[in-house]
Scaffold this motif. Structure first.
Motif, PDB file in Angstrom:
ATOM      1  N   SER A  50      -1.162  -7.224  34.215  1.00  0.00           N
ATOM      2  CA  SER A  50      -2.901  -6.076  34.552  1.00  0.00           C
ATOM      3  C   SER A  50      -4.052  -6.886  33.788  1.00  0.00           C
ATOM      4  CB  SER A  50      -3.541  -4.617  34.947  1.00  0.00           C
ATOM      5  OG  SER A  50      -2.565  -4.488  36.579  1.00  0.00           O
ATOM      6  N   LEU A  51      -4.907  -7.558  33.825  1.00  0.00           N
ATOM      7  CA  LEU A  51      -5.213  -7.659  33.230  1.00  0.00           C
ATOM      8  C   LEU A  51      -7.405  -6.211  32.985  1.00  0.00           C
ATOM      9  CD1 LEU A  51      -5.487 -11.589  32.772  1.00  0.00           C
ATOM     10  CD2 LEU A  51      -4.442 -10.019  31.222  1.00  0.00           C
ATOM     11  N   ARG A  52      -7.450  -6.191  32.307  1.00  0.00           N
ATOM     12  CA  ARG A  52      -8.772  -5.505  32.562  1.00  0.00           C
ATOM     13  C   ARG A  52     -10.567  -5.905  31.504  1.00  0.00           C
ATOM     14  NH1 ARG A  52      -6.981  -0.890  34.976  1.00  0.00           N
ATOM     15  NH2 ARG A  52      -4.961   0.031  34.885  1.00  0.00           N
ATOM     16  N   SER A  53     -11.420  -5.454  32.528  1.00  0.00           N
ATOM     17  CA  SER A  53     -12.639  -6.269  30.911  1.00  0.00           C
ATOM     18  C   SER A  53     -12.436  -5.239  29.992  1.00  0.00           C
ATOM     19  CB  SER A  53     -13.909  -5.254  31.607  1.00  0.00           C
ATOM     20  OG  SER A  53     -14.969  -5.553  31.383  1.00  0.00           O
ATOM     21  N   PRO A  54     -12.315  -6.369  28.654  1.00  0.00           N
ATOM     22  CA  PRO A  54     -12.910  -5.380  27.760  1.00  0.00           C
ATOM     23  C   PRO A  54     -14.389  -4.763  27.109  1.00  0.00           C
ATOM     24  CG  PRO A  54     -12.784  -8.307  27.490  1.00  0.00           C
ATOM     25  CD  PRO A  54     -12.939  -7.557  28.878  1.00  0.00           C
ATOM     26  N   SER A  55     -15.108  -5.542  27.583  1.00  0.00           N
ATOM     27  CA  SER A  55     -16.467  -5.012  27.050  1.00  0.00           C
ATOM     28  C   SER A  55     -16.660  -4.728  28.665  1.00  0.00           C
ATOM     29  CB  SER A  55     -17.408  -5.699  25.951  1.00  0.00           C
ATOM     30  OG  SER A  55     -18.124  -5.151  25.853  1.00  0.00           O
TER      31      SER A  55
ATOM     32  N   LYS B 153       0.198 -20.329  29.601  1.00  0.00           N
ATOM     33  CA  LYS B 153      -0.510 -18.837  28.034  1.00  0.00           C
ATOM     34  C   LYS B 153      -1.872 -19.689  28.029  1.00  0.00           C
ATOM     35  CE  LYS B 153       1.142 -16.741  24.507  1.00  0.00           C
ATOM     36  NZ  LYS B 153       2.425 -16.706  23.842  1.00  0.00           N
ATOM     37  N   GLY B 154      -2.870 -18.964  27.825  1.00  0.00           N
ATOM     38  CA  GLY B 154      -3.435 -19.417  27.316  1.00  0.00           C
ATOM     39  C   GLY B 154      -4.990 -19.707  27.626  1.00  0.00           C
ATOM     40  N   ASP B 155      -4.626 -20.262  28.620  1.00  0.00           N
ATOM     41  CA  ASP B 155      -5.725 -20.510  30.269  1.00  0.00           C
ATOM     42  C   ASP B 155      -6.702 -19.561  30.325  1.00  0.00           C
ATOM     43  OD1 ASP B 155      -4.560 -22.593  30.316  1.00  0.00           O
ATOM     44  OD2 ASP B 155      -3.061 -22.903  32.542  1.00  0.00           O
ATOM     45  N   ILE B 156      -8.620 -20.059  30.572  1.00  0.00           N
ATOM     46  CA  ILE B 156      -8.872 -18.800  30.766  1.00  0.00           C
ATOM     47  C   ILE B 156      -9.081 -18.897  31.690  1.00  0.00           C
ATOM     48  CG2 ILE B 156     -11.571 -18.472  30.390  1.00  0.00           C
ATOM     49  CD1 ILE B 156     -10.919 -20.345  27.711  1.00  0.00           C
ATOM     50  N   ILE B 157      -9.020 -17.520  32.034  1.00  0.00           N
ATOM     51  CA  ILE B 157      -9.557 -17.264  33.543  1.00  0.00           C
ATOM     52  C   ILE B 157     -10.620 -17.021  33.691  1.00  0.00           C
ATOM     53  CG2 ILE B 157      -8.548 -15.400  35.082  1.00  0.00           C
ATOM     54  CD1 ILE B 157      -5.615 -15.572  33.355  1.00  0.00           C
ATOM     55  N   ALA B 158     -11.533 -16.055  33.170  1.00  0.00           N
ATOM     56  CA  ALA B 158     -12.261 -15.258  33.337  1.00  0.00           C
ATOM     57  C   ALA B 158     -13.442 -15.560  32.028  1.00  0.00           C
ATOM     58  CB  ALA B 158     -12.961 -14.007  34.192  1.00  0.00           C
ATOM     59  N   THR B 159     -14.815 -14.873  32.306  1.00  0.00           N
ATOM     60  CA  THR B 159     -15.315 -14.208  31.356  1.00  0.00           C
ATOM     61  C   THR B 159     -16.183 -13.150  31.104  1.00  0.00           C
ATOM     62  OG1 THR B 159     -17.210 -15.503  31.145  1.00  0.00           O
ATOM     63  CG2 THR B 159     -15.343 -16.576  30.015  1.00  0.00           C
ATOM     64  N   ILE B 160     -16.512 -12.585  29.997  1.00  0.00           N
ATOM     65  CA  ILE B 160     -17.120 -11.064  30.242  1.00  0.00           C
ATOM     66  C   ILE B 160     -18.415 -11.618  29.086  1.00  0.00           C
ATOM     67  CG2 ILE B 160     -17.529  -9.028  29.747  1.00  0.00           C
ATOM     68  CD1 ILE B 160     -15.966  -9.364  32.391  1.00  0.00           C
TER      69      ILE B 160
ATOM     70  N   GLY C 278     -23.307 -12.549  23.708  1.00  0.00           N
ATOM     71  CA  GLY C 278     -21.786 -12.629  23.551  1.00  0.00           C
ATOM     72  C   GLY C 278     -21.040 -13.043  24.748  1.00  0.00           C
ATOM     73  N   VAL C 279     -20.843 -14.227  24.700  1.00  0.00           N
ATOM     74  CA  VAL C 279     -19.007 -13.526  25.596  1.00  0.00           C
ATOM     75  C   VAL C 279     -17.747 -13.249  25.491  1.00  0.00           C
ATOM     76  CG1 VAL C 279     -18.260 -15.282  27.583  1.00  0.00           C
ATOM     77  CG2 VAL C 279     -21.459 -15.256  26.727  1.00  0.00           C
ATOM     78  N   ILE C 280     -17.520 -12.980  26.238  1.00  0.00           N
ATOM     79  CA  ILE C 280     -15.410 -12.396  26.308  1.00  0.00           C
ATOM     80  C   ILE C 280     -14.783 -13.335  26.949  1.00  0.00           C
ATOM     81  CG2 ILE C 280     -13.977 -10.638  25.504  1.00  0.00           C
ATOM     82  CD1 ILE C 280     -15.843  -8.462  24.547  1.00  0.00           C
ATOM     83  N   ALA C 281     -13.613 -13.888  25.858  1.00  0.00           N
ATOM     84  CA  ALA C 281     -13.028 -14.590  27.129  1.00  0.00           C
ATOM     85  C   ALA C 281     -11.801 -14.042  26.873  1.00  0.00           C
ATOM     86  CB  ALA C 281     -12.219 -15.798  26.938  1.00  0.00           C
TER      87      ALA C 281
END
Length: 343
Positions: free
Chosen positions: A196-201, A218-225, A231-234
């Motif tokens: 499970s991937l959760r929102s970092p912010s 591994k390392g593929d960007i799935i989404a951004t916040i 600022g943007v978090i991948a």
């Protein structure tokens, strides 16, 4: 020819005496009667110890060869001659039924239906009687068509009767088998290894993959916040995985720690467990065959892998299974039942 009937008026008596073969049985000892009537009897060579008794009890027996006709009698002594051992006695306490039976035998003898044959009695064969073969049943004569219909109905009746018997035996056997060797449960849980991937912010969710893309490296960007303060978090794939589910949409505000994406590793493992009553645990062992049936009709064979007591529910046990075939991606979203056969 020996005399068979003597009128007792010759001896100042009131009944006709008959020399119909009869024996008096007293304590398993039998004595042949000289003659007898419905009032009494006489016997030659009668034992002294019995002749001195005032009353004796026994059975008057008429022997027909293949069977005996017995009448229980009580005899009161009238006289006993010690020198000749001749005994004479009268019947006492005869019931109406016994008197009727004696009269019936006498009437049959007088009419010729019963005849003497030495010391035995026999039923006389009527010359004009009709002889029937009791082994032959009365059969109705039928035409060819009627016989065919009759035989067909009889055959169908036998088939129906046999089918009912077989059905009952199958039902009884099936019920006994299920009670003794089958354990079923509809409390089945199917789970996969999942990441499970959760929102970092806090911020706005932006999904970055193409609609047809489901395989990730591994390392593929799935989404951004996009953070509220800038600022943007991948959000990157931590493994070579399959995209299992996305729980948000582009442009939607998400909170920190909120579950956003579900991934399934390529080497994921499936876990299938079921709850069964603790009382049924003694019916199964590890390695028993099982069938997992899903709500869409799909069936997968399995084997019992582990059995353990439920840590929180004392009356339940947890049974895990090893599947004989891989599950589809939609299997976890369906209801399932499991059937364990221990025979």
């Amino acid at each position: 020819m020996s005399e068979q009937v003597t009128h007792e008026a010759e001896h100042n008596r009131q009944h006709i005496r008959f020399r119909i073969p009869a024996t008096l049985c007293i304590n398993e000892h039998t004595f042949l009667t000289t003659d007898w009537s419905v009032s009494g009897l006489s016997i030659d060579e009668f034992p002294l110890h019995l002749g001195q008794e005032s009353h004796i009890s026994g059975h008057l027996i008429f022997n027909f060869g293949d069977y005996d006709f017995r009448v229980k009698v009580n005899v009161e002594k009238v006289r006993y001659d010690i020198e000749s051992a001749h005994y004479a006695g009268r019947f006492s306490e005869l019931s109406n039924q016994t008197v009727s039976l004696l009269h019936y035998l006498i009437n049959a003898y007088l009419s010729g239906e019963v005849v003497t044959a030495g010391d035995l009695l026999a039923i006389a064969k009527q010359q004009q009687g009709v002889t029937k073969d009791l082994d032959k049943r009365l059969e109705v004569e039928r035409t060819g068509a009627e016989a065919f219909i009759f035989n067909t109905k009889r055959f169908l009746g036998h088939v129906l009767y046999s089918a009912i018997i077989i059905g009952l035996l199958w039902f009884i056997s099936f019920t006994i088998y299920n009670r003794a060797y089958v354990v079923e449960s509809n409390k089945v849980d199917i789970s996969y290894d999942e990441i499970s991937l959760r929102s970092p912010s806090d911020g706005l969710f932006e999904f970055q993959l193409k609609p047809e893309q489901s395989k990730l490296k591994k390392g593929d960007i799935i989404a951004t916040i996009k953070r509220v303060n800038g600022g943007v978090i991948a959000i990157e794939s931590p493994c070579e995985c399959d995209l299992s589910d996305v729980f948000s949409q582009t442009g939607v505000f998400v909170s920190q720690g909120e579950k956003l994406i579900s991934l399934r590793p390529l080497d994921y493992k499936t876990s299938v467990t079921a709850l069964i009553p603790l009382e049924n645990v003694n019916k199964i062992t590890t390695g028993d065959n099982a069938i997992v049936r899903f709500s869409d009709g799909h069936i997968i064979e399995a084997q019992v892998y582990t059995i353990q007591k439920h840590p929180e529910i004392p009356e339940q046990a947890i049974v895990s299974f090893q599947l004989m075939a891989p599950l589809s991606d939609k299997a976890a979203d369906q209801l399932a039942t499991v059937r364990i056969e221990s025979f």
